[in-house]
Motif scaffolding. Structure first.
Motif, mmCIF file in Angstrom:
data_model
loop_
_atom_site.group_PDB
_atom_site.id
_atom_site.type_symbol
_atom_site.label_atom_id
_atom_site.label_comp_id
_atom_site.label_asym_id
_atom_site.label_seq_id
_atom_site.Cartn_x
_atom_site.Cartn_y
_atom_site.Cartn_z
ATOM 1 N N SER A 38 -27.617 -7.858 -37.135
ATOM 2 C CA SER A 38 -27.420 -9.301 -37.338
ATOM 3 C C SER A 38 -27.367 -9.861 -38.500
ATOM 4 O O SER A 38 -27.905 -9.694 -39.509
ATOM 5 C CB SER A 38 -28.634 -9.942 -36.336
ATOM 6 O OG SER A 38 -29.622 -9.102 -36.289
ATOM 7 N N LYS A 39 -26.534 -10.949 -38.649
ATOM 8 C CA LYS A 39 -26.476 -11.721 -39.792
ATOM 9 C C LYS A 39 -27.010 -13.271 -39.402
ATOM 10 O O LYS A 39 -26.874 -13.921 -38.310
ATOM 11 C CB LYS A 39 -25.109 -11.822 -39.981
ATOM 12 C CG LYS A 39 -24.371 -10.882 -40.506
ATOM 13 C CD LYS A 39 -23.015 -11.037 -41.105
ATOM 14 C CE LYS A 39 -22.247 -9.961 -41.485
ATOM 15 N NZ LYS A 39 -20.921 -9.830 -41.797
ATOM 16 N N VAL A 40 -27.699 -13.679 -40.518
ATOM 17 C CA VAL A 40 -28.297 -15.175 -40.260
ATOM 18 C C VAL A 40 -27.505 -16.232 -41.221
ATOM 19 O O VAL A 40 -27.748 -15.863 -42.489
ATOM 20 C CB VAL A 40 -29.722 -15.299 -40.381
ATOM 21 C CG1 VAL A 40 -30.185 -16.561 -40.351
ATOM 22 C CG2 VAL A 40 -30.154 -14.233 -39.423
ATOM 23 N N SER A 41 -26.882 -17.267 -41.032
ATOM 24 C CA SER A 41 -26.397 -18.162 -42.056
ATOM 25 C C SER A 41 -27.586 -19.352 -42.402
ATOM 26 O O SER A 41 -28.147 -19.778 -41.563
ATOM 27 C CB SER A 41 -25.190 -18.853 -41.509
ATOM 28 O OG SER A 41 -24.086 -17.654 -41.102
ATOM 29 N N TRP A 42 -27.599 -19.337 -43.515
ATOM 30 C CA TRP A 42 -28.798 -20.387 -44.090
ATOM 31 C C TRP A 42 -28.433 -21.700 -44.321
ATOM 32 O O TRP A 42 -26.946 -21.599 -44.941
ATOM 33 C CB TRP A 42 -29.201 -19.503 -45.370
ATOM 34 C CG TRP A 42 -30.087 -20.357 -46.159
ATOM 35 C CD1 TRP A 42 -30.116 -21.280 -47.136
ATOM 36 C CD2 TRP A 42 -31.632 -20.652 -45.726
ATOM 37 N NE1 TRP A 42 -31.028 -21.699 -47.528
ATOM 38 C CE2 TRP A 42 -32.196 -21.312 -46.570
ATOM 39 C CE3 TRP A 42 -32.336 -20.152 -44.854
ATOM 40 C CZ2 TRP A 42 -33.572 -21.918 -46.829
ATOM 41 C CZ3 TRP A 42 -33.770 -20.553 -44.579
ATOM 42 C CH2 TRP A 42 -34.355 -21.365 -45.666
ATOM 43 N N LEU A 43 -28.900 -22.743 -43.906
ATOM 44 C CA LEU A 43 -28.168 -24.059 -44.269
ATOM 45 C C LEU A 43 -29.416 -24.844 -44.754
ATOM 46 O O LEU A 43 -30.370 -25.110 -44.163
ATOM 47 C CB LEU A 43 -27.769 -24.742 -42.972
ATOM 48 C CG LEU A 43 -27.140 -25.981 -42.970
ATOM 49 C CD1 LEU A 43 -26.087 -26.169 -43.895
ATOM 50 C CD2 LEU A 43 -26.682 -26.437 -41.531
ATOM 51 N N ASP A 44 -29.462 -25.178 -45.979
ATOM 52 C CA ASP A 44 -30.509 -25.954 -46.635
ATOM 53 C C ASP A 44 -29.972 -27.377 -46.667
ATOM 54 O O ASP A 44 -29.144 -28.012 -47.495
ATOM 55 C CB ASP A 44 -30.515 -25.724 -48.268
ATOM 56 C CG ASP A 44 -31.562 -26.178 -48.938
ATOM 57 O OD1 ASP A 44 -32.203 -27.301 -48.290
ATOM 58 O OD2 ASP A 44 -32.070 -25.674 -50.095
ATOM 59 N N LEU A 45 -30.709 -28.230 -46.080
ATOM 60 C CA LEU A 45 -30.467 -29.518 -45.784
ATOM 61 C C LEU A 45 -31.303 -30.683 -46.519
ATOM 62 O O LEU A 45 -31.228 -31.875 -46.214
ATOM 63 C CB LEU A 45 -30.445 -30.121 -44.238
ATOM 64 C CG LEU A 45 -29.358 -29.352 -43.379
ATOM 65 C CD1 LEU A 45 -29.767 -29.666 -41.734
ATOM 66 C CD2 LEU A 45 -28.251 -29.783 -43.807
ATOM 67 N N ARG A 46 -32.075 -30.064 -47.442
ATOM 68 C CA ARG A 46 -32.779 -30.864 -48.391
ATOM 69 C C ARG A 46 -32.037 -31.697 -49.207
ATOM 70 O O ARG A 46 -30.984 -31.337 -49.740
ATOM 71 C CB ARG A 46 -33.776 -29.976 -49.167
ATOM 72 C CG ARG A 46 -34.855 -29.368 -48.358
ATOM 73 C CD ARG A 46 -35.688 -28.215 -49.127
ATOM 74 N NE ARG A 46 -34.923 -27.029 -49.539
ATOM 75 C CZ ARG A 46 -35.259 -26.106 -50.274
ATOM 76 N NH1 ARG A 46 -36.291 -25.953 -50.743
ATOM 77 N NH2 ARG A 46 -34.326 -25.049 -50.474
ATOM 78 N N ARG A 47 -32.410 -32.936 -49.505
ATOM 79 C CA ARG A 47 -31.629 -34.035 -50.128
ATOM 80 C C ARG A 47 -30.230 -34.137 -49.764
ATOM 81 O O ARG A 47 -29.325 -34.490 -50.289
ATOM 82 C CB ARG A 47 -31.456 -33.707 -51.611
ATOM 83 C CG ARG A 47 -32.860 -33.393 -52.248
ATOM 84 C CD ARG A 47 -32.770 -33.170 -53.906
ATOM 85 N NE ARG A 47 -32.465 -31.751 -53.817
ATOM 86 C CZ ARG A 47 -33.241 -30.670 -53.701
ATOM 87 N NH1 ARG A 47 -34.537 -30.806 -53.160
ATOM 88 N NH2 ARG A 47 -32.637 -29.300 -54.149
ATOM 89 N N SER A 48 -30.219 -33.908 -48.207
ATOM 90 C CA SER A 48 -28.558 -33.975 -47.708
ATOM 91 C C SER A 48 -28.670 -35.708 -47.292
ATOM 92 O O SER A 48 -27.493 -35.995 -47.268
ATOM 93 C CB SER A 48 -28.677 -33.279 -46.296
ATOM 94 O OG SER A 48 -29.393 -33.693 -45.526
ATOM 95 N N GLY A 49 -29.434 -36.387 -47.069
ATOM 96 C CA GLY A 49 -29.451 -37.881 -46.771
ATOM 97 C C GLY A 49 -29.374 -37.819 -45.218
ATOM 98 O O GLY A 49 -29.116 -39.036 -44.860
ATOM 99 N N LEU A 50 -29.414 -36.817 -44.502
ATOM 100 C CA LEU A 50 -29.506 -37.025 -43.190
ATOM 101 C C LEU A 50 -30.691 -37.387 -42.527
ATOM 102 O O LEU A 50 -31.783 -36.951 -42.858
ATOM 103 C CB LEU A 50 -29.156 -35.447 -42.378
ATOM 104 C CG LEU A 50 -27.774 -35.186 -42.614
ATOM 105 C CD1 LEU A 50 -27.572 -33.517 -41.969
ATOM 106 C CD2 LEU A 50 -26.457 -35.819 -42.127
#
Length: 126
Positions: A12-24
């Motif tokens: 299995s592969k896990v894609s990493w999404l870092d939303l820190r400082r994204s403004g969301l």
């Protein structure tokens, strides 16, 4: 927003999404998570992390289907799971008096209160 490579464990592969400082905002974050779950053409597993403002942001257009009288107020937000019953889980009088908004997320899970210092971590598995 940064998409860092993939984490591997076996096949299995896990894609990493870092939303820190994204403004969301929190609501925009929840909308993004639902899109990744339901509409990711690669059908990937995701690990997502970030801290977000609990009010509406300006990055994602909010549908006009939302009640025009709905206003985000206060500096925190109550997030309920899809099956959460506000009358059973939230002190509605206190929420109303203090101008705290509530939203239901598309997934299950408990009811949480988030503010600017909350670190949200999400895992989307397939």
């Amino acid at each position: 927003m940064a998409i860092g490579g993939t984490l591997r464990k076996g096949a299995s592969k896990v894609s990493w999404l870092d939303l820190r400082r994204s403004g969301l905002s929190v609501i925009e974050r929840l909308a993004l998570e639902e899109v990744l779950l339901r509409h990711d053409p690669s059908n990937r597993c995701w690990a997502i992390v970030g801290a977000h403002d609990p009010t509406f942001g300006k990055r994602i257009h909010v549908s006009s289907k939302i009640d025009a009288n709905f206003k985000m107020e206060g500096n925190c937000l109550v997030v309920l799971g899809i099956g959460g019953k506000p009358k059973e889980l939230v002190n509605l009088e206190s929420v109303g008096v203090n101008g705290i908004s509530m939203v239901k997320r598309f997934s299950g899970g408990g009811t949480v209160v988030v503010d600017q210092s909350s670190l949200l971590t999400t895992f989307i598995g397939r």
